[in-house]
Design an enzyme around this catalytic site. Sequence first.
Site, PDB file in Angstrom:
ATOM      1  N   HIS A 291      65.847  87.777  49.858  1.00 21.09           N
ATOM      2  CA  HIS A 291      65.341  86.406  49.855  1.00 21.09           C
ATOM      3  C   HIS A 291      66.490  85.416  49.911  1.00 21.09           C
ATOM      4  O   HIS A 291      67.511  85.616  49.245  1.00 21.09           O
ATOM      5  CB  HIS A 291      64.605  86.119  48.537  1.00 21.09           C
ATOM      6  CG  HIS A 291      63.257  86.729  48.456  1.00 21.09           C
ATOM      7  ND1 HIS A 291      62.096  86.013  48.640  1.00 21.09           N
ATOM      8  CD2 HIS A 291      62.865  88.006  48.219  1.00 21.09           C
ATOM      9  CE1 HIS A 291      61.062  86.810  48.508  1.00 21.09           C
ATOM     10  NE2 HIS A 291      61.497  88.031  48.249  1.00 21.09           N
ATOM     11  N   HIS A 334      61.545  85.678  37.957  1.00 21.13           N
ATOM     12  CA  HIS A 334      62.750  84.919  37.648  1.00 21.13           C
ATOM     13  C   HIS A 334      62.599  84.044  36.408  1.00 21.13           C
ATOM     14  O   HIS A 334      61.481  83.774  35.953  1.00 21.13           O
ATOM     15  CB  HIS A 334      63.204  84.073  38.837  1.00 21.13           C
ATOM     16  CG  HIS A 334      62.171  83.092  39.329  1.00 21.13           C
ATOM     17  ND1 HIS A 334      61.054  83.472  40.019  1.00 21.13           N
ATOM     18  CD2 HIS A 334      62.109  81.753  39.253  1.00 21.13           C
ATOM     19  CE1 HIS A 334      60.346  82.401  40.351  1.00 21.13           C
ATOM     20  NE2 HIS A 334      60.953  81.346  39.880  1.00 21.13           N
ATOM     21  N   GLU A 340      60.103  73.894  36.797  1.00 22.89           N
ATOM     22  CA  GLU A 340      59.370  74.009  38.064  1.00 22.89           C
ATOM     23  C   GLU A 340      57.929  73.562  37.873  1.00 22.89           C
ATOM     24  O   GLU A 340      57.146  74.248  37.222  1.00 22.89           O
ATOM     25  CB  GLU A 340      59.367  75.456  38.552  1.00 22.89           C
ATOM     26  CG  GLU A 340      60.738  76.052  38.782  1.00 22.89           C
ATOM     27  CD  GLU A 340      60.634  77.498  39.249  1.00 22.89           C
ATOM     28  OE1 GLU A 340      59.566  77.896  39.753  1.00 22.89           O
ATOM     29  OE2 GLU A 340      61.617  78.234  39.080  1.00 22.89           O
ATOM     30  N   HIS A 364      56.375  75.822  34.969  1.00 23.89           N
ATOM     31  CA  HIS A 364      57.191  76.871  34.381  1.00 23.89           C
ATOM     32  C   HIS A 364      58.476  76.193  33.935  1.00 23.89           C
ATOM     33  O   HIS A 364      59.290  75.764  34.748  1.00 23.89           O
ATOM     34  CB  HIS A 364      57.434  77.995  35.399  1.00 23.89           C
ATOM     35  CG  HIS A 364      56.143  78.609  35.877  1.00 23.89           C
ATOM     36  ND1 HIS A 364      55.775  78.648  37.196  1.00 23.89           N
ATOM     37  CD2 HIS A 364      55.130  79.187  35.187  1.00 23.89           C
ATOM     38  CE1 HIS A 364      54.590  79.234  37.309  1.00 23.89           C
ATOM     39  NE2 HIS A 364      54.171  79.562  36.100  1.00 23.89           N
ATOM     40  N   HIS A 370      58.509  83.847  34.901  1.00 23.88           N
ATOM     41  CA  HIS A 370      57.297  83.826  35.715  1.00 23.88           C
ATOM     42  C   HIS A 370      57.540  84.608  37.001  1.00 23.88           C
ATOM     43  O   HIS A 370      58.652  85.059  37.268  1.00 23.88           O
ATOM     44  CB  HIS A 370      56.842  82.393  36.014  1.00 23.88           C
ATOM     45  CG  HIS A 370      57.883  81.533  36.661  1.00 23.88           C
ATOM     46  ND1 HIS A 370      58.978  81.044  35.989  1.00 23.88           N
ATOM     47  CD2 HIS A 370      58.002  81.083  37.925  1.00 23.88           C
ATOM     48  CE1 HIS A 370      59.714  80.325  36.808  1.00 23.88           C
ATOM     49  NE2 HIS A 370      59.161  80.334  38.000  1.00 23.88           N
TER      50      HIS A 370
HETATM   51 FE   FE2 Z   1      59.741  79.764  39.970  1.00 24.01          FE
END
Ligand code: FE2
Length: 437
Positions: A291, A334, A340, A364, A370
């Site tokens: 990613h 993560h 977030e 989050h 999460h």
């Molecule tokens: Fe996230």
Amino acid sequence: MSDYKYQSGFGSHFSSEDNRCPGALPKGQNSPQVCPYGLYAEQLSGSAFTAPRTENTRTWLYRIRPSVVHEPFKRYDVSKNLTHNWDEQYPNPNQMRWKPFDMPKETEKYDFTQGLHTICGAGNPRDRHGLAIHVYTCNVSMIDSAFYNSDGDFLIVPQCGVLDITTEFGKMKVKPNEICVIQQGMRFNVKIEGPSRGYILEVYNNHFKLPDLGPIGANGLANPRDFETPTAWFEDKNVEDYKIISKFQGMLFVGKQDHSPFDVVAWHGNYVPFKYDLQKFMVINTVSFDHCDPSIFTVLTCPSHRPGTAIADFVIFPPRWSVQEHTFRPPYYHRNCMSEFMGLILGKYEAKEDGFMPGGASLHSIMTPHGPDVNCFEGASNAILKPERVADGTQAFMFESSLSMAVTKWGEETCQKLDASYYKCWQNLKKHFSMNK
Ligand code: FE2
């Protein structure tokens, strides 16, 4: 052809005059002894006078009356859920998810200003540091009233309903899957055609910028030419009790005047509202494995003084191809040193197909873990990987902040949309560990 005319570009120096008054822009100077058509010259500053040229923003407005012609401001307590008090609730580090926020009932009438609800935020408008995240839910247009924010800039994300916005600079029509930014001090009115809902990211520190692209180069992500700013439009209209609503140090005030504030016949400068169609975002991602970090999806950023660290980023997750080989393709698990806040404009979000709905939200917080729910993890771990489309028909977004945000009483209790069962989506993640694998 659209009723609304736009000029393209981000951070450009624009000039515009209503075509009913050709020559309204003074030539050769900003504030001549007498302006064409008997207009008044007024400067709206978006930065300190002495800010470096790359940061320096201002616009000259040529208007029928200067904006100082209004009666004294008085307190205006029409939006009891608008706040910057981050101590209403005890801090809560849990993962939070909200079901779609309620529209006003048919028996209630809320316009854009009255329908502002603060969910979370941090910092203080007096210090000019921090942010607030609001949702708006409204079902009537603003009548004979204009709003301006003394505390910072609004990035508005409509989720349901088209916003027909009149600003001092001209008109913008903003529909779901488009966004607009209306900066500190700019007066605007919002008309709607039916029940409307959306999200607002308010930043106190600074203005939104395009992110630097580094090795990506000159092209990609949100391209400057795709930002649209209005062209001048004015009305010469007397109104008995026109309300100018000011958000000042987190509170609302109203001052009355006898005319429309949308009386700017011409303007020039680089401090301008703008809109952007999220479908024009050029998505960049890996074509091999693993990613890239979600920062590749940044549309706009409001930087702090720490290099590369935002007061708030506006990030989207648009429809795109997914082609990574031997990779767990959904977002990885993560814990982040940033907060977030996510919302969904339309469709189903790939990492959680249930529970995260258009018009809802999730938060989050800093270092709160999460990631994908059980179904997403098991499905993606066993999928046969081939190039495939992801997120078609959807648009999820994130307001990501380096500040640790508090949730308001409205967000945690009053709205009654907090999903107490959210944590359960991870509880059935099985242990797959085996010494023999
Ligand atoms: Fe996230």
